[in-house]
Design an enzyme around this catalytic site. Sequence first.
Site, PDB file in Angstrom:
ATOM      1  N   LYS A  58     -56.479 -15.760 -25.577  1.00 41.32           N
ATOM      2  CA  LYS A  58     -56.948 -16.424 -24.382  1.00 41.32           C
ATOM      3  C   LYS A  58     -57.829 -17.622 -24.734  1.00 41.32           C
ATOM      4  O   LYS A  58     -58.085 -18.486 -23.916  1.00 41.32           O
ATOM      5  CB  LYS A  58     -57.804 -15.436 -23.546  1.00 41.32           C
ATOM      6  N   GLY A  59     -58.290 -17.646 -25.972  1.00 36.22           N
ATOM      7  CA  GLY A  59     -59.338 -18.592 -26.360  1.00 36.22           C
ATOM      8  C   GLY A  59     -59.002 -20.062 -26.142  1.00 36.22           C
ATOM      9  O   GLY A  59     -59.885 -20.867 -25.874  1.00 36.22           O
ATOM     10  N   GLU A 114     -54.538 -24.046 -30.354  1.00 39.41           N
ATOM     11  CA  GLU A 114     -55.401 -22.919 -30.725  1.00 39.41           C
ATOM     12  C   GLU A 114     -56.864 -23.330 -30.594  1.00 39.41           C
ATOM     13  O   GLU A 114     -57.218 -24.494 -30.782  1.00 39.41           O
ATOM     14  CB  GLU A 114     -55.063 -22.492 -32.163  1.00 39.41           C
ATOM     15  N   ASP A 115     -57.700 -22.360 -30.277  1.00 44.44           N
ATOM     16  CA  ASP A 115     -59.124 -22.669 -30.105  1.00 44.44           C
ATOM     17  C   ASP A 115     -59.811 -22.929 -31.440  1.00 44.44           C
ATOM     18  O   ASP A 115     -60.513 -23.912 -31.615  1.00 44.44           O
ATOM     19  CB  ASP A 115     -59.853 -21.559 -29.325  1.00 44.44           C
ATOM     20  N   ASP A 118     -59.910 -20.092 -38.375  1.00 43.36           N
ATOM     21  CA  ASP A 118     -60.973 -19.397 -39.103  1.00 43.36           C
ATOM     22  C   ASP A 118     -60.398 -18.966 -40.455  1.00 43.36           C
ATOM     23  O   ASP A 118     -60.268 -19.779 -41.366  1.00 43.36           O
ATOM     24  CB  ASP A 118     -61.433 -18.232 -38.225  1.00 43.36           C
ATOM     25  N   LYS A 146     -63.118 -23.906 -39.051  1.00 42.82           N
ATOM     26  CA  LYS A 146     -64.191 -23.389 -39.921  1.00 42.82           C
ATOM     27  C   LYS A 146     -63.612 -23.287 -41.326  1.00 42.82           C
ATOM     28  O   LYS A 146     -63.156 -22.219 -41.730  1.00 42.82           O
ATOM     29  CB  LYS A 146     -64.612 -21.982 -39.447  1.00 42.82           C
ATOM     30  N   PHE A 167     -70.633 -18.028 -35.904  1.00 39.43           N
ATOM     31  CA  PHE A 167     -69.809 -17.493 -34.828  1.00 39.43           C
ATOM     32  C   PHE A 167     -70.118 -18.269 -33.546  1.00 39.43           C
ATOM     33  O   PHE A 167     -71.261 -18.338 -33.118  1.00 39.43           O
ATOM     34  CB  PHE A 167     -70.042 -16.000 -34.616  1.00 39.43           C
ATOM     35  N   VAL A 168     -69.083 -18.891 -32.980  1.00 41.58           N
ATOM     36  CA  VAL A 168     -69.289 -19.738 -31.805  1.00 41.58           C
ATOM     37  C   VAL A 168     -68.616 -19.151 -30.568  1.00 41.58           C
ATOM     38  O   VAL A 168     -67.608 -18.455 -30.665  1.00 41.58           O
ATOM     39  CB  VAL A 168     -68.793 -21.183 -32.047  1.00 41.58           C
ATOM     40  N   ASP A 174     -64.740 -16.474 -27.029  1.00 38.16           N
ATOM     41  CA  ASP A 174     -65.501 -15.318 -26.553  1.00 38.16           C
ATOM     42  C   ASP A 174     -66.170 -14.534 -27.676  1.00 38.16           C
ATOM     43  O   ASP A 174     -65.817 -14.670 -28.853  1.00 38.16           O
ATOM     44  CB  ASP A 174     -64.561 -14.352 -25.819  1.00 38.16           C
ATOM     45  N   ARG A 180     -66.761 -17.029 -22.385  1.00 34.29           N
ATOM     46  CA  ARG A 180     -65.664 -18.012 -22.339  1.00 34.29           C
ATOM     47  C   ARG A 180     -65.961 -19.127 -21.346  1.00 34.29           C
ATOM     48  O   ARG A 180     -65.467 -20.239 -21.469  1.00 34.29           O
ATOM     49  CB  ARG A 180     -64.357 -17.335 -21.907  1.00 34.29           C
TER      50      ARG A 180
END
Length: 193
Positions: A58-59, A114-115, A118, A146, A167-168, A174, A180
Amino acid sequence: MSSVQQACAGVVVAKKRQREKLKVLLRRAQIRKRVRAIARQIERDCKGESVHLICILKGACIFLADLLRELRIPVSVDFIAVSSYGKGSLPSGEVRITKDLDRSIEGLHVIIIEDILDTGLTLNYLYRLLQARRPCSLKIAVLLDKPDRRVTEVVVDYIGFKIPDEFVVGYGLDYAELYRNLPDVCVLPTVDT
Ligand code: IMP
Ligand code: MG
């Protein structure tokens, strides 16, 4: 004070505490400007061809919504959902499709939206999966990268911002399904990644 009023007051205090812990990393105006620049870059690269955006739920939903409205070329959209992080922030290393695309991507110019990139496990898996469905071209756009956390190589075509290993949350991202809705990207200091 009634029990309902007390409960409401409790929620307000809890939300205020939540906000206080957050440090803004990227402000909404900064993000808007960068998303606009990515849209111009995509338009240039597409040379008038239509593009099919695949949003990873969902990001990436907010990034998709903003990017979509910036694009001045014919665009279609589909959604895919994967689970890789469980309820918290620790990666399981396992990627599972929980909602597949609605239509075939064969012959289409596809961009995966994509959000955040990582470890790279999610995008590495999805890229190979979608490539096997024979799109005409397959690219990747991520809002955040990242690089310090990478365990597998992923070639990304469009990157919004490179960020440190923190961590963001916010702008679609989320922690345990919360945050969100924040318009800025913020650091959640108490989370171990
Ligand atoms: P990767 O497979 O490790 O690259 O992880 C990608 C996914 O992990 C993203 O789509 C996010 O859902 C989640 N993720 C990674 N880092 C963060 C973060 O800092 N905040 C929120 N979600 C994150
Ligand atoms: Mg995600």
